[in-house]
Design an enzyme around this catalytic site. Structure first.
Site, PDB file in Angstrom:
ATOM      1  N   ASP A 127      47.385  37.777  35.205  1.00  0.00           N
ATOM      2  CA  ASP A 127      46.166  37.697  35.997  1.00  0.00           C
ATOM      3  C   ASP A 127      46.013  36.266  36.528  1.00  0.00           C
ATOM      4  O   ASP A 127      46.001  35.323  35.752  1.00  0.00           O
ATOM      5  CB  ASP A 127      44.993  38.049  35.076  1.00  0.00           C
ATOM      6  CG  ASP A 127      43.718  38.335  35.832  1.00  0.00           C
ATOM      7  OD1 ASP A 127      42.872  39.074  35.313  1.00  0.00           O
ATOM      8  OD2 ASP A 127      43.536  37.792  36.943  1.00  0.00           O
ATOM      9  N   ASP A 182      45.668  40.265  42.663  1.00  0.00           N
ATOM     10  CA  ASP A 182      46.046  39.115  41.832  1.00  0.00           C
ATOM     11  C   ASP A 182      46.428  39.469  40.403  1.00  0.00           C
ATOM     12  O   ASP A 182      46.433  38.597  39.549  1.00  0.00           O
ATOM     13  CB  ASP A 182      44.903  38.102  41.818  1.00  0.00           C
ATOM     14  CG  ASP A 182      43.715  38.607  41.019  1.00  0.00           C
ATOM     15  OD1 ASP A 182      43.497  39.827  41.012  1.00  0.00           O
ATOM     16  OD2 ASP A 182      43.028  37.796  40.396  1.00  0.00           O
ATOM     17  N   GLU A 183      46.734  40.711  40.124  1.00  0.00           N
ATOM     18  CA  GLU A 183      47.101  41.045  38.749  1.00  0.00           C
ATOM     19  C   GLU A 183      48.080  42.210  38.707  1.00  0.00           C
ATOM     20  O   GLU A 183      48.072  43.070  39.576  1.00  0.00           O
ATOM     21  CB  GLU A 183      45.857  41.375  37.917  1.00  0.00           C
ATOM     22  CG  GLU A 183      45.011  42.449  38.540  1.00  0.00           C
ATOM     23  CD  GLU A 183      43.750  42.761  37.745  1.00  0.00           C
ATOM     24  OE1 GLU A 183      43.800  42.765  36.512  1.00  0.00           O
ATOM     25  OE2 GLU A 183      42.733  43.026  38.377  1.00  0.00           O
TER      26      GLU A 183
END
Length: 427
Positions: A10, A112-113
């Site tokens: 993350d 974003d993860e």
DNA sequence: TCTGGGGTCCTAGGACCC
DNA sequence: TCTGGGGTCCTAGGACCC
């Protein structure tokens, strides 16, 4: 059999970190991660909310999604930077590509993860925890920002673990750590337990994840129906879902836009819808998909949302067909209220056309093929320039539809208004 | 100078069919 | 002239995520 090992990676304050990297690469001397700063929308066009915050801004009590106005009150010397979505997309792709080298079993959860299934990888890497630290350090060195990595025996726990303490940390939440690390947390911290669910649980006397794990399932089921099982299993750290690339099963493509001021003019709305439809159609064709269901999304000045949709007999990817339906849905469903936000959604997407070809429409089918090739040429040119600089003449006309059609629509709508407006009021 | 945008998944209710 | 029940498809709305 050995338990699976899952990593969840993350990016810390993704939008703010990525903007900081961008600015530093482009000659900006200050690192905006070290000052009270946020990424925010433009207040003038009514997009004034906090999208990401720096650690210092957080200390002042600034939270994601609050208004910039309120954030500034909490933190008067706050510096505000606009988002750069094209750059974020690039950064996201770069990171995912980089992570793939450690495991081909990757699932991207958001921009974003992602999850990596590291099961069995201990044959290659002796110590997976050590590997996580190595990945974290490599990202920092190579790309210039930090990540959190959560390590667990399933996706849910890996996701919970990466959320523990930030930034720049590796955490584990293995089977035998659930009671000590997960159960003391607030029940609202549990993935998929949002505001409403937390409120309901609190009313039942459930405050921590441990409370939920030990709660009477019958009682939970009365309130949460089939969601009860998920909630309690999540609280117990149970999750059997596999790490797999997202399929296009229930995919949808949508665009929505908050208007600079409230619109009440249907022609103005059509102009926006026209542009949005071109956008979603282009994406549809880029993904080589066809849509069966076409919808319009409204939000009025009272922040009440409503939507309407139609389902086609045959899937299509033609802007011309789709815009026609979009206008129909608008005309049938617009309540003549003040519109704050409007959007188009394509859902029920399929990868094959599977058209039912009518025996009596051979000519028609031939012209469809021609349309396909025209559309493709136009897409190629537009994609090259990144904008809709070209559109077929037939679309141009639709986009500018006025006069007669509008009159008919107004008549139709005024007769409908009385039935429909009651529905809004009830909400 | 109030409150973004892009998604997924679930549910309830209605239409329709057998 | 009594009003079943399962299955499927569709719509609209809501909760949740980042």
């Amino acid at each position: 059999m050995k338990d699976p090992i899952i990593f969840h990676i993350d990016v810390n304050n993704a939008f703010l970190s990525w903007t900081a990297v961008y600015l530093l690469q482009n000659g900006y001397t200050k690192d905006i991660r070290t000052i009270p700063s946020i990424i925010g929308g433009d207040e003038k066009t009514r997009r004034g909310i906090v999208l990401a915050k720096s650690p210092i801004a957080k200390k002042y009590g600034v939270v994601t999604a609050e208004t910039i106005y309120s954030a500034k009150k909490k933190c008067p010397n706050l510096e505000i930077f606009p988002g750069n979505y094209r750059w974020y997309y690039q950064k996201s792709k770069e990171l995912m590509e980089y992570l793939k080298q450690y495991s081909p079993q990757q699932e991207q959860l958001s921009i974003d993860e992602c999850f990596l299934d590291m099961s069995g990888m201990d044959y290659i890497y002796k110590d997976l925890i050590e590997l996580a630290y190595k990945i974290k350090a490599e990202i920092k060195e190579k790309f210039g920002y930090t990540v959190n990595i959560g390590i667990a025996n399933n996706k849910l726990c890996a996701k919970m673990a990466s959320d523990f303490e930030k930034p720049d940390k590796v955490h584990t939440l293995m089977k035998d750590e659930i009671v000590t690390k997960l159960w003391p947390l607030d029940v609202g911290d549990l993935f998929m337990c949002g505001k409403k669910t937390k409120e309901e649980l609190n009313k039942m006397g459930i405050y921590t994840i441990g409370d939920l794990a030990r709660a009477d399932i019958k009682k939970l089921e009365r309130k949460f129906k089939s969601q009860a099982k998920y909630l309690q299993e999540a609280a117990r750290g149970i999750d059997e879902s596999k790490v797999e690339e997202r399929t296009s099963k229930n995919q949808s493509i949508s665009v929505t836009e908050t208007l600079p001021y409230n619109y009440t003019d249907s022609e103005k709305l059509k102009e926006i819808l026209f542009r949005q439809t071109e956008e979603v159609c282009r994406e549809l064709r880029q993904k080589k998909l066809f849509t069966k269901t076409i919808g319009v999304i409204f939000k009025n000045s009272n922040f009440i949302s409503y939507s309407a949709q139609v389902t086609l007999e045959n899937p299509t990817n033609h802007t011309k067909d789709i815009i026609k339906k979009v206008y129909e849905v608008l005309e049938e469903n617009y309540k003549e209220d003040e519109i704050r936000l409007i959007g188009v959604r394509l859902s029920n997407l399929v990868s094959e056309k599977k058209e039912q070809i009518s025996l009596f429409e051979e000519d028609n089918n031939k012209s469809k093929e021609e349309e396909d090739s025209i559309q493709e040429t136009i897409d190629n040119i537009n994609n090259k320039f990144g904008k809709s600089i070209l559109k077929p003449a037939s679309l141009q006309l639709l986009g500018e539809s006025k006069s007669k059609k509008n009159e008919i629509w107004k008549e139709k709508n005024s007769s409908k208004k009385n039935q429909k407006s009651t529905k809004t009021d009830a909400n």
